[in-house]
Write a protein that holds these residues in place. Structure first.
Motif, PDB file in Angstrom:
ATOM      1  N   GLU A 175       0.830  -1.210   0.000  1.00  9.97           N
ATOM      2  CA  GLU A 175       0.000   0.000   0.000  1.00  9.97           C
ATOM      3  C   GLU A 175       0.860   1.254   0.000  1.00  9.97           C
ATOM      4  OE1 GLU A 175      -2.352  -0.620   3.451  1.00  9.97           O
ATOM      5  OE2 GLU A 175      -3.546  -2.238   2.553  1.00  9.97           O
ATOM      6  N   ASP A 176       1.948   1.223   0.758  1.00 10.96           N
ATOM      7  CA  ASP A 176       2.833   2.385   0.837  1.00 10.96           C
ATOM      8  C   ASP A 176       3.533   2.639  -0.495  1.00 10.96           C
ATOM      9  OD1 ASP A 176       4.455   4.435   2.373  1.00 10.96           O
ATOM     10  OD2 ASP A 176       6.062   3.082   1.773  1.00 10.96           O
ATOM     11  N   LEU A 177       4.046   1.580  -1.118  1.00  9.05           N
ATOM     12  CA  LEU A 177       4.737   1.752  -2.391  1.00  9.05           C
ATOM     13  C   LEU A 177       3.771   2.213  -3.483  1.00  9.05           C
ATOM     14  CD1 LEU A 177       7.180  -1.306  -2.421  1.00  9.05           C
ATOM     15  CD2 LEU A 177       7.672   1.068  -1.828  1.00  9.05           C
ATOM     16  N   ALA A 178       2.549   1.691  -3.452  1.00  6.05           N
ATOM     17  CA  ALA A 178       1.540   2.121  -4.428  1.00  6.05           C
ATOM     18  C   ALA A 178       1.255   3.608  -4.277  1.00  6.05           C
ATOM     19  CB  ALA A 178       0.261   1.308  -4.243  1.00  6.05           C
ATOM     20  N   ARG A 179       1.092   4.048  -3.040  1.00  4.99           N
ATOM     21  CA  ARG A 179       0.812   5.460  -2.784  1.00  4.99           C
ATOM     22  C   ARG A 179       1.938   6.343  -3.297  1.00  4.99           C
ATOM     23  NH1 ARG A 179       2.697   8.797   0.785  1.00  4.99           N
ATOM     24  NH2 ARG A 179       3.755   7.136   1.963  1.00  4.99           N
ATOM     25  N   ARG A 180       3.170   5.948  -3.049  1.00  6.58           N
ATOM     26  CA  ARG A 180       4.330   6.742  -3.470  1.00  6.58           C
ATOM     27  C   ARG A 180       4.421   6.848  -4.991  1.00  6.58           C
ATOM     28  NH1 ARG A 180       7.843   7.762   0.701  1.00  6.58           N
ATOM     29  NH2 ARG A 180       7.489   6.560   2.631  1.00  6.58           N
ATOM     30  N   VAL A 181       4.254   5.721  -5.673  1.00  8.82           N
ATOM     31  CA  VAL A 181       4.327   5.733  -7.134  1.00  8.82           C
ATOM     32  C   VAL A 181       3.217   6.606  -7.711  1.00  8.82           C
ATOM     33  CG1 VAL A 181       4.007   4.302  -9.205  1.00  8.82           C
ATOM     34  CG2 VAL A 181       5.494   3.509  -7.341  1.00  8.82           C
ATOM     35  N   ARG A 182       2.007   6.485  -7.169  1.00  8.94           N
ATOM     36  CA  ARG A 182       0.878   7.262  -7.697  1.00  8.94           C
ATOM     37  C   ARG A 182       1.022   8.747  -7.400  1.00  8.94           C
ATOM     38  NH1 ARG A 182      -2.988   2.335  -5.688  1.00  8.94           N
ATOM     39  NH2 ARG A 182      -2.382   0.932  -7.415  1.00  8.94           N
ATOM     40  N   ASN A 183       1.589   9.072  -6.240  1.00  5.30           N
ATOM     41  CA  ASN A 183       1.854  10.480  -5.943  1.00  5.30           C
ATOM     42  C   ASN A 183       2.814  11.068  -6.973  1.00  5.30           C
ATOM     43  OD1 ASN A 183       0.241  10.463  -3.693  1.00  5.30           O
ATOM     44  ND2 ASN A 183       1.912  10.347  -2.203  1.00  5.30           N
ATOM     45  N   ALA A 184       3.859  10.312  -7.297  1.00  2.00           N
ATOM     46  CA  ALA A 184       4.859  10.787  -8.253  1.00  2.00           C
ATOM     47  C   ALA A 184       4.269  10.929  -9.653  1.00  2.00           C
ATOM     48  CB  ALA A 184       6.049   9.827  -8.281  1.00  2.00           C
ATOM     49  N   MET A 185       3.495   9.946 -10.093  1.00  2.24           N
ATOM     50  CA  MET A 185       2.904  10.017 -11.430  1.00  2.24           C
ATOM     51  C   MET A 185       1.831  11.103 -11.510  1.00  2.24           C
ATOM     52  SD  MET A 185       4.639   7.820 -13.164  1.00  2.24           S
ATOM     53  CE  MET A 185       6.001   8.319 -12.080  1.00  2.24           C
ATOM     54  N   ASN A 186       1.156  11.353 -10.400  1.00  2.65           N
ATOM     55  CA  ASN A 186       0.187  12.448 -10.356  1.00  2.65           C
ATOM     56  C   ASN A 186       0.887  13.789 -10.554  1.00  2.65           C
ATOM     57  OD1 ASN A 186      -2.585  13.486  -9.729  1.00  2.65           O
ATOM     58  ND2 ASN A 186      -1.498  14.419  -8.004  1.00  2.65           N
ATOM     59  N   GLU A 187       2.080  13.914 -10.003  1.00  2.00           N
ATOM     60  CA  GLU A 187       2.880  15.129 -10.173  1.00  2.00           C
ATOM     61  C   GLU A 187       3.256  15.319 -11.648  1.00  2.00           C
ATOM     62  OE1 GLU A 187       4.385  18.599  -9.054  1.00  2.00           O
ATOM     63  OE2 GLU A 187       3.466  17.215  -7.607  1.00  2.00           O
TER      64      GLU A 187
END
Length: 280
Positions: A175-187
């Protein structure tokens, strides 16, 4: 595969990124009897996480005699799967995804009534017949066929590592890694395909003007390999896994190289903001 085995099937399809219509499932089960219902827990092509528990409740309410078969290939190990509580009859998965083992093993779990069903029908396979393997599992001195012993040792070590970490902590890692990747791609302004995304992988659509083969080829030159999208989404985006033994540091490199590649292809990028989004 169903046609090859002469199995009659009805499909309930969802639009890319959406969950199957649960009310349509309920209606379909009321209108016709089915021997089994199959469901993919995490759709590899879109990253959608299916609501297995609710589907199970509908089955128990409308057609409790129907077997419930779950494809856990992109889920098992990285997503909670309550075999007994959700009254699942078969889970099938592979070793190479969230279980963090080299590819080559098919793993299956059967309920008692699934085994009873197998006993009542003519086998359609020889090597893959569960009844051939049960005696070997019950008594290791018995022989049916030579298994991939080296992969068994690899799976044993991987499962040991997972349970040493703690299963709940392992879920939280995904869950943590998913959140981090999605935050970055959202940027980067990328749109996530799944409306109910799984923690094991993410599927993103390209911004306008990006050619899939050019992007993934350039990214591969930077040492990072991501997967193309499939079916209706072919060429429109990419898939990135964040499951199994992959680490935060490895994904940080991948995210950084993705940002660099987009910049090379003319997309306005603030690499610092992308990295900060991943690290936050």
């Amino acid at each position: 595969p169903a046609k090859h085995l002469e199995i009659e099937v009805d499909k309930i399809k969802a639009n890319p990124g959406e969950h199957v219509d649960l009310e349509l499932l309920r209606k379909t089960l009321k209108e016709k009897h089915y021997t089994a219902v199959t469901l993919t827990h995490v759709d590899t092509s879109t990253g959608v996480l299916a609501d297995v528990e609710t589907v199970s409740k509908i089955l128990q309410e409308v057609s409790p005699e129907t077997l419930f078969i779950v494809d856990g290939v992109c889920a098992t190990g990285g997503v909670k799967e309550e075999f007994d509580n959700w009254k699942i009859d078969v889970i099938l998965t592979g070793s190479q995804k969230a279980l963090a083992t080299p590819p080559g093993l098919t793993l299956l779990t059967f309920s008692k009534r699934a085994i009873e069903k197998r006993n009542s029908i003519k086998p359609r396979t020889y090597y893959g017949d569960i009844l051939k393997w049960i005696p070997v599992m019950e008594d290791g001195t018995k022989y049916f066929a030579t298994p991939s012993v080296n992969l068994f040792f690899a799976l044993h070590q991987s499962l040991k590592d997972i349970f040493d970490m703690g299963l709940e902590n392992y879920f939280k890692k995904h869950e943590d890694l998913a959140r981090r990747v999605r935050n970055a791609m959202n940027e980067l302004g990328l749109k996530l395909v799944a409306k109910r995304p799984a923690p094991t992988l993410s599927v993103f659509l390209y911004p306008e003007g990006i050619d899939d083969k050019t992007f993934r080829g350039r990214l591969k030159d930077h040492g990072v390999v991501i997967a193309n999208t499939l079916a209706e989404l072919y060429g429109k985006g990419f898939r990135i896994g964040h499951m199994g033994s992959i680490t935060k540091d490895e994904l940080l490199v991948a995210v950084s190289k993705i940002a660099e590649t987009f910049e090379e292809l003319g997309v306005k990028v603030s690499k610092g903001n992308v990295i900060n989004a991943f690290l936050s």
